[in-house]
Design a protein around this motif. Structure first.
Motif, PDB file in Angstrom:
ATOM      1  N   LEU A  98       0.830  -1.207   0.000  1.00 12.90           N
ATOM      2  CA  LEU A  98       0.000   0.000   0.000  1.00 12.90           C
ATOM      3  C   LEU A  98       0.864   1.255   0.000  1.00 12.90           C
ATOM      4  CD1 LEU A  98      -2.808  -1.129   2.459  1.00 12.90           C
ATOM      5  CD2 LEU A  98      -3.146  -0.386   0.093  1.00 12.90           C
ATOM      6  N   GLU A  99       2.051   1.166   0.570  1.00 17.89           N
ATOM      7  CA  GLU A  99       2.960   2.312   0.568  1.00 17.89           C
ATOM      8  C   GLU A  99       3.742   2.411  -0.732  1.00 17.89           C
ATOM      9  OE1 GLU A  99       5.500   2.095   3.955  1.00 17.89           O
ATOM     10  OE2 GLU A  99       3.872   2.196   5.414  1.00 17.89           O
ATOM     11  N   MET A 151       0.849  -0.192  -9.483  1.00 23.87           N
ATOM     12  CA  MET A 151      -0.190  -1.038  -8.880  1.00 23.87           C
ATOM     13  C   MET A 151      -1.130  -0.146  -8.079  1.00 23.87           C
ATOM     14  SD  MET A 151       0.525  -4.220  -9.765  1.00 23.87           S
ATOM     15  CE  MET A 151      -0.052  -5.379  -8.533  1.00 23.87           C
ATOM     16  N   ILE A 152      -2.350   0.035  -8.578  1.00 22.31           N
ATOM     17  CA  ILE A 152      -3.324   0.924  -7.934  1.00 22.31           C
ATOM     18  C   ILE A 152      -4.209   0.111  -6.995  1.00 22.31           C
ATOM     19  CG2 ILE A 152      -5.178   2.585  -8.297  1.00 22.31           C
ATOM     20  CD1 ILE A 152      -2.427   3.445  -9.340  1.00 22.31           C
ATOM     21  N   PRO A 178      -6.308   1.032   9.149  1.00 23.72           N
ATOM     22  CA  PRO A 178      -6.174   0.042  10.221  1.00 23.72           C
ATOM     23  C   PRO A 178      -4.809  -0.637  10.249  1.00 23.72           C
ATOM     24  CG  PRO A 178      -8.311  -0.177   9.164  1.00 23.72           C
ATOM     25  CD  PRO A 178      -7.525   0.797   8.338  1.00 23.72           C
ATOM     26  N   LEU A 179      -4.252  -0.921   9.062  1.00 22.10           N
ATOM     27  CA  LEU A 179      -2.930  -1.549   9.013  1.00 22.10           C
ATOM     28  C   LEU A 179      -1.855  -0.615   9.542  1.00 22.10           C
ATOM     29  CD1 LEU A 179      -2.939  -3.453   5.600  1.00 22.10           C
ATOM     30  CD2 LEU A 179      -2.740  -4.440   7.888  1.00 22.10           C
ATOM     31  N   SER A 180      -1.970   0.678   9.216  1.00 20.81           N
ATOM     32  CA  SER A 180      -1.003   1.655   9.709  1.00 20.81           C
ATOM     33  C   SER A 180      -1.005   1.708  11.230  1.00 20.81           C
ATOM     34  CB  SER A 180      -1.319   3.035   9.119  1.00 20.81           C
ATOM     35  OG  SER A 180      -0.472   4.018   9.679  1.00 20.81           O
ATOM     36  N   ILE A 181      -2.207   1.697  11.816  1.00 21.03           N
ATOM     37  CA  ILE A 181      -2.320   1.726  13.275  1.00 21.03           C
ATOM     38  C   ILE A 181      -1.742   0.444  13.874  1.00 21.03           C
ATOM     39  CG2 ILE A 181      -3.960   1.726  15.194  1.00 21.03           C
ATOM     40  CD1 ILE A 181      -5.775   3.484  13.488  1.00 21.03           C
TER      41      ILE A 181
END
Length: 319
Positions: free
Chosen positions: A18-19, A60-61, A72-75
């Motif tokens: 995602l990053e 990759m979008i 949520p994943l970042s947290i």
């Protein structure tokens, strides 16, 4: 999806993808081969029943489903990083990277948001702040899901549930800002509501008149303001007020901020005073992570540094 059957190592791959939005770059960061990342993505797609990423010439979008997992994943990843540290060592925001998302009324763009940004740039230089427009609705789902970290609510009318905590940051007083062309510019008295309603006004609010606390209150007694101009932000107010006979109502702190760049304008108080609270809302579930707690304290500190715009009622400058 049954989380008990999901290999949680796959979430690390998803977070990095995602990053990076690139299989090759994600592989480099994860110290694995591109084929290992592709294999992990295939398993994630089966687990979530979603493509997650679509290959385009721009990279990759992420799909809508993948973007919903980003916050949520970042947290989660940040919490795991915090847990790895020495439990006896105090949290140091200068050594971390975070992005916080806040919903805030447009009036705060001139007051609290600059003050908070100064705090972050000084003490948490690698943190990012994303501000989205506040709406008069319930934010419970946004906050508890992690999509929004904090909500700055005006007037105390934002619906909340048991999972939402709140605290009052300050009390606003509604004041009028007027230029030399206005009939009330030279008045030294507080403006009565009756006289206030005779003036043609600018409406600089991001939500409809029917959702504004003052207009709701006026409508209950069959009274209404007359608007000559409606704008979605406060950006043009100073220039319009300086060159027309219109007036604009706003929180006193916002009026003071506009005066800094338009010193010929005047603040006029309204009687009886119309006041409302600015509240901070956040998730009340469980023990807050250190970064979340630090950010809440930073918002509170920034709010305390923003000066009032209207003089205190008993001060020599009060009308």
């Amino acid at each position: 999806m049954d989380w008990r059957r999901l290999d949680l190592n796959l979430l690390k791959t998803l977070a990095v993808m995602l990053e990076e939005r690139s299989v090759a770059q994600a592989a480099e960061r994860l110290f694995v081969s591109p084929s290992a990342v592709s294999h992990a993505l295939a398993r994630l797609r089966r687990a979530f029943s979603d493509p997650l990423f679509v290959r385009t010439p721009q990279g990759m979008i992420p799909t809508t489903r993948a973007r919903s997992l980003e916050r949520p994943l970042s947290i989660l990843m940040s919490s795991l990083e915090d847990a790895r540290g020495d439990p006896h060592e105090s949290f140091d925001p200068a050594k971390t990277q975070r992005t916080f998302r806040i919903a805030a009324p447009g009036a705060l763009d001139l007051t609290l948001i600059p003050a908070l940004t100064r705090v972050l740039r000084t003490r948490a230089p690698d943190w990012s702040l994303a501000v989205e427009t506040f709406e008069r609705r319930s934010y419970e789902a946004d906050i508890t899901s992690g999509r929004i970290d904090f909500v700055l609510s005006v007037g105390g009318h934002t619906p909340t549930g048991e999972r939402i905590a709140s605290s009052v940051l300050w009390e606003d007083e509604l004041v009028v800002l007027a230029g030399r062309g206005s009939a009330i510019y030279s008045t030294h008295e507080a403006l009565s509501i009756e006289d206030y309603l005779t003036q043609r006004q600018i409406y600089p609010m991001p939500w409809p008149v029917t959702q504004n606390f003052l207009d709701i209150k006026l409508a209950r007694t069959s009274r209404h303001r007359t608007f000559a101009l409606s704008v979605p932000s406060y950006a043009a107010l100073g220039e319009v007020l300086e060159t027309t006979d219109l007036i604009a109502s706003m929180p006193d702190r916002t009026a003071r901020a506009i005066l800094r760049s338009h010193p010929t304008l005047r603040i006029v108080r309204v009687t009886p005073p119309q006041r409302s609270n600015l509240s901070l809302l956040w998730a009340a579930m469980g023990q807050p992570e250190p970064a979340q707690q630090w950010m809440r304290n930073a918002i509170t500190e920034a709010a305390s540094s923003v000066p009032r715009g209207a003089p205190e009622p008993n001060s020599p400058d009060a009308p």
